[in-house]
Design a protein around this motif. Sequence first.
Motif, PDB file in Angstrom:
ATOM      1  N   UNK A  73       1.180  -1.346  -0.009  1.00  0.00           N
ATOM      2  CA  UNK A  73       0.583  -0.040  -0.155  1.00  0.00           C
ATOM      3  C   UNK A  73       0.651   0.896   0.012  1.00  0.00           C
ATOM      4  N   UNK A  74       0.409   1.676  -0.771  1.00  0.00           N
ATOM      5  CA  UNK A  74       1.140   3.268  -1.092  1.00  0.00           C
ATOM      6  C   UNK A  74       0.693   4.567  -0.849  1.00  0.00           C
ATOM      7  N   UNK A  75       0.262   5.451   0.035  1.00  0.00           N
ATOM      8  CA  UNK A  75      -0.636   6.278   0.573  1.00  0.00           C
ATOM      9  C   UNK A  75       0.033   8.134   0.332  1.00  0.00           C
ATOM     10  N   UNK A  76      -1.151   8.662  -0.578  1.00  0.00           N
ATOM     11  CA  UNK A  76      -1.045   9.742  -0.859  1.00  0.00           C
ATOM     12  C   UNK A  76      -2.418  10.850   0.385  1.00  0.00           C
ATOM     13  N   UNK A  77      -1.809  11.753   0.197  1.00  0.00           N
ATOM     14  CA  UNK A  77      -2.483  12.949   1.178  1.00  0.00           C
ATOM     15  C   UNK A  77      -2.489  12.156   2.623  1.00  0.00           C
ATOM     16  N   UNK A  78      -2.710  12.896   3.611  1.00  0.00           N
ATOM     17  CA  UNK A  78      -3.828  12.511   4.844  1.00  0.00           C
ATOM     18  C   UNK A  78      -5.103  11.665   4.558  1.00  0.00           C
ATOM     19  N   UNK A  79      -5.033  10.657   5.572  1.00  0.00           N
ATOM     20  CA  UNK A  79      -5.942   9.995   5.213  1.00  0.00           C
ATOM     21  C   UNK A  79      -6.633  10.243   6.795  1.00  0.00           C
ATOM     22  N   UNK A  80      -6.867  11.183   7.659  1.00  0.00           N
ATOM     23  CA  UNK A  80      -7.503  12.247   8.036  1.00  0.00           C
ATOM     24  C   UNK A  80      -8.356  13.427   7.871  1.00  0.00           C
ATOM     25  N   UNK A  81      -7.680  13.259   6.345  1.00  0.00           N
ATOM     26  CA  UNK A  81      -7.824  14.699   6.491  1.00  0.00           C
ATOM     27  C   UNK A  81      -9.260  13.824   4.982  1.00  0.00           C
ATOM     28  N   UNK A  82      -9.509  15.593   4.788  1.00  0.00           N
ATOM     29  CA  UNK A  82     -10.996  15.762   3.587  1.00  0.00           C
ATOM     30  C   UNK A  82     -10.788  14.569   2.252  1.00  0.00           C
ATOM     31  N   UNK A  83      -9.597  14.824   2.072  1.00  0.00           N
ATOM     32  CA  UNK A  83      -9.361  13.921   0.419  1.00  0.00           C
ATOM     33  C   UNK A  83      -8.497  12.856   0.520  1.00  0.00           C
ATOM     34  N   UNK A  84      -7.750  11.879  -0.176  1.00  0.00           N
ATOM     35  CA  UNK A  84      -6.746  11.072  -0.209  1.00  0.00           C
ATOM     36  C   UNK A  84      -6.532  10.369  -1.392  1.00  0.00           C
ATOM     37  N   UNK A  85      -5.718   8.790  -0.773  1.00  0.00           N
ATOM     38  CA  UNK A  85      -5.963   8.378  -2.319  1.00  0.00           C
ATOM     39  C   UNK A  85      -4.671   6.794  -1.993  1.00  0.00           C
ATOM     40  N   UNK A  86      -5.359   5.043  -1.614  1.00  0.00           N
ATOM     41  CA  UNK A  86      -4.493   4.110  -1.566  1.00  0.00           C
ATOM     42  C   UNK A  86      -3.760   4.086  -2.867  1.00  0.00           C
ATOM     43  N   UNK A  87      -2.634   3.434  -2.900  1.00  0.00           N
ATOM     44  CA  UNK A  87      -2.483   2.888  -3.878  1.00  0.00           C
ATOM     45  C   UNK A  87      -1.584   1.255  -4.058  1.00  0.00           C
ATOM     46  N   UNK A  88      -2.216   0.217  -4.462  1.00  0.00           N
ATOM     47  CA  UNK A  88      -1.999  -0.755  -4.014  1.00  0.00           C
ATOM     48  C   UNK A  88      -1.168  -1.318  -5.249  1.00  0.00           C
ATOM     49  N   UNK A  89       0.081  -1.707  -4.893  1.00  0.00           N
ATOM     50  CA  UNK A  89       1.546  -2.072  -5.872  1.00  0.00           C
ATOM     51  C   UNK A  89       1.410  -3.711  -5.716  1.00  0.00           C
ATOM     52  N   UNK A  90       1.595  -3.953  -7.272  1.00  0.00           N
ATOM     53  CA  UNK A  90       2.643  -5.736  -7.502  1.00  0.00           C
ATOM     54  C   UNK A  90       3.883  -5.792  -7.654  1.00  0.00           C
ATOM     55  N   UNK A  91       4.519  -5.655  -6.985  1.00  0.00           N
ATOM     56  CA  UNK A  91       5.750  -5.815  -8.200  1.00  0.00           C
ATOM     57  C   UNK A  91       6.423  -4.680  -8.486  1.00  0.00           C
ATOM     58  N   UNK A  92       5.787  -3.464  -7.704  1.00  0.00           N
ATOM     59  CA  UNK A  92       5.399  -2.092  -8.547  1.00  0.00           C
ATOM     60  C   UNK A  92       4.671  -2.157  -9.242  1.00  0.00           C
ATOM     61  N   UNK A  93       3.416  -2.238  -9.604  1.00  0.00           N
ATOM     62  CA  UNK A  93       3.318  -2.476 -10.537  1.00  0.00           C
ATOM     63  C   UNK A  93       1.886  -1.454  -9.801  1.00  0.00           C
ATOM     64  N   UNK A  94       0.837  -0.551 -10.547  1.00  0.00           N
ATOM     65  CA  UNK A  94      -0.184  -0.181 -10.100  1.00  0.00           C
ATOM     66  C   UNK A  94      -1.797  -1.603 -10.664  1.00  0.00           C
ATOM     67  N   UNK A  95      -2.305  -2.084  -9.271  1.00  0.00           N
ATOM     68  CA  UNK A  95      -3.344  -2.916  -9.696  1.00  0.00           C
ATOM     69  C   UNK A  95      -4.539  -2.556  -9.220  1.00  0.00           C
ATOM     70  N   UNK A  96      -4.417  -1.200  -7.966  1.00  0.00           N
ATOM     71  CA  UNK A  96      -5.984  -1.471  -7.348  1.00  0.00           C
ATOM     72  C   UNK A  96      -5.534  -0.011  -6.970  1.00  0.00           C
ATOM     73  N   UNK A  97      -7.003   0.609  -6.906  1.00  0.00           N
ATOM     74  CA  UNK A  97      -6.549   2.617  -6.214  1.00  0.00           C
ATOM     75  C   UNK A  97      -8.017   2.835  -5.615  1.00  0.00           C
ATOM     76  N   UNK A  98      -7.820   3.157  -4.155  1.00  0.00           N
ATOM     77  CA  UNK A  98      -8.965   3.450  -3.974  1.00  0.00           C
ATOM     78  C   UNK A  98      -8.722   4.836  -4.005  1.00  0.00           C
ATOM     79  N   UNK A  99      -9.917   6.269  -3.930  1.00  0.00           N
ATOM     80  CA  UNK A  99      -9.719   7.853  -3.536  1.00  0.00           C
ATOM     81  C   UNK A  99     -10.687   8.303  -2.365  1.00  0.00           C
TER      82      UNK A  99
END
Length: 397
Positions: free
Chosen positions: A336-362
């Motif tokens: 999991x790689x986080x973008x932004x503050x997850x306690x704030x209003x807007x943030x994203x989580x990326x899921x990587x498999x061997x460095x490749x982006x496979x999913x994200x929650x925005x």
Amino acid sequence: GRTVVIVGAGMAGVQTAVALREQGWDGTIRLLGAEPHEPYDRPPLSKAVLLGKAEGSAFAVDFGSLAIDLRLGVEATGLRADEHLLETTGGPLPYDVLVIATGADPVSLPGSAGLPDVHVLRTLDDAERLRPVLAGQHDVVAVGAGWIGAEFATAAREAGCRVTVVEAADRPLAGAMPAEVAAHMTDWYAQAGARLLTGTGVAAVEPGAVVLADGTRLPADAVVVGIGARPATGWLAGSGVALAKDGSVATDDRLRTSLPDVYAVGDCSSFPSARYGERLLVHHWDNALQGPRTVAENIVHGPDEAPVYDPVPYFWSEQFGRFVQYAGHHAAADEMVWRGDPDGAAWTVCWLRSGVLVALLAVGRPRDLAQGRRLIEQGAVLDREKAVDASVPLKTA
Ligand code: FAD
């Protein structure tokens, strides 16, 4: 001419009928729906329709001008595939090609059958029964803190109800999100004025109350059960069509079932994803939009000319004033790689498999979602250092 019969007039069934005409199918199309209502869209049922902000959500499709023979209030009850015959409550129907699009049925709370104030939220009738409950600003208990439970709680709070959500797992969305992510969604309930009780089951529903496993009695003028949905495939018992363990119709990568000339699409079926290396059962709107195109192309043009189905799954949810979007499919082992503050209003989580982006929650970051979805489709490798910086567009990370 040849006849396609489509069973189920929800999103997947309607889109299949429309896509067949778009692809140039000039034979007969019969579309059967068990419900009496003009075919309608479900996402608004837990949003605008529930709050009375919209009367209904009928699809803007002119069935007559597309020469689609729409038969409402007719239920398929069985399938005799060797005779190419569908059994229905309106008598047997012959088909050349059959498309199964019967969707899913909500799971009911054990022991609650027949209780007048226990509801599910799947159909227009369900939403219409719930509207006066919301308008009456009652005490409501939602069972299950999944997508439906969260959206229902949002609407009920907006309507001024006292809302308690009871969840057996230790966190909301336990089936969909890892604990680290769900931890940041738990507070959303309290912020919206809803009480969330996790790690506790319902022992009994009594008139006016829900009794929890630890004996706690919660006042409840109404109970809304959102504990999942199962493919509506019971009517196929004995037909010979292969089902997966979860009860979904098991299709191949062209959405063909184990029986000749029979396809299945939408919430009732699962397909093998080469992209993700597993069979996927997707209960989201976008799958009921994209899958039908593959079905129609395969029916009209044949398997040599038509594409296989291997989408990047996508869905959205509107809860507690937030726009939540997810694309792809992650596994527990993905990084999991986080973008932004997850306690704030807007943030994203990326899921990587061997460095490749496979999913994200925005959450409140639709641009991340749009760019991420494209990167997933491309199988792009993400630079972690850049990706964690929410001010850097995801597409350049
Ligand atoms: P369905 O919509 O279930 O349609 C199947 C139809 O087949 C039904 O009308 C049923 O009556 C009929 N049928 C069943 N059995 C038979 C039979 N034997 N004979 C004849 N007819 C039969 N997804 C998102 O991505 N975002 C959202 O925000 C979102 N919100 C949602 C809110 C609610 C309240 C619900 C219930 C779902 C929501 N979804 C959302 C999910 C999305 O609506 C579904 O994935 C989509 O409706 C699936 O379409 P479908 O046609 O496969 O199944």
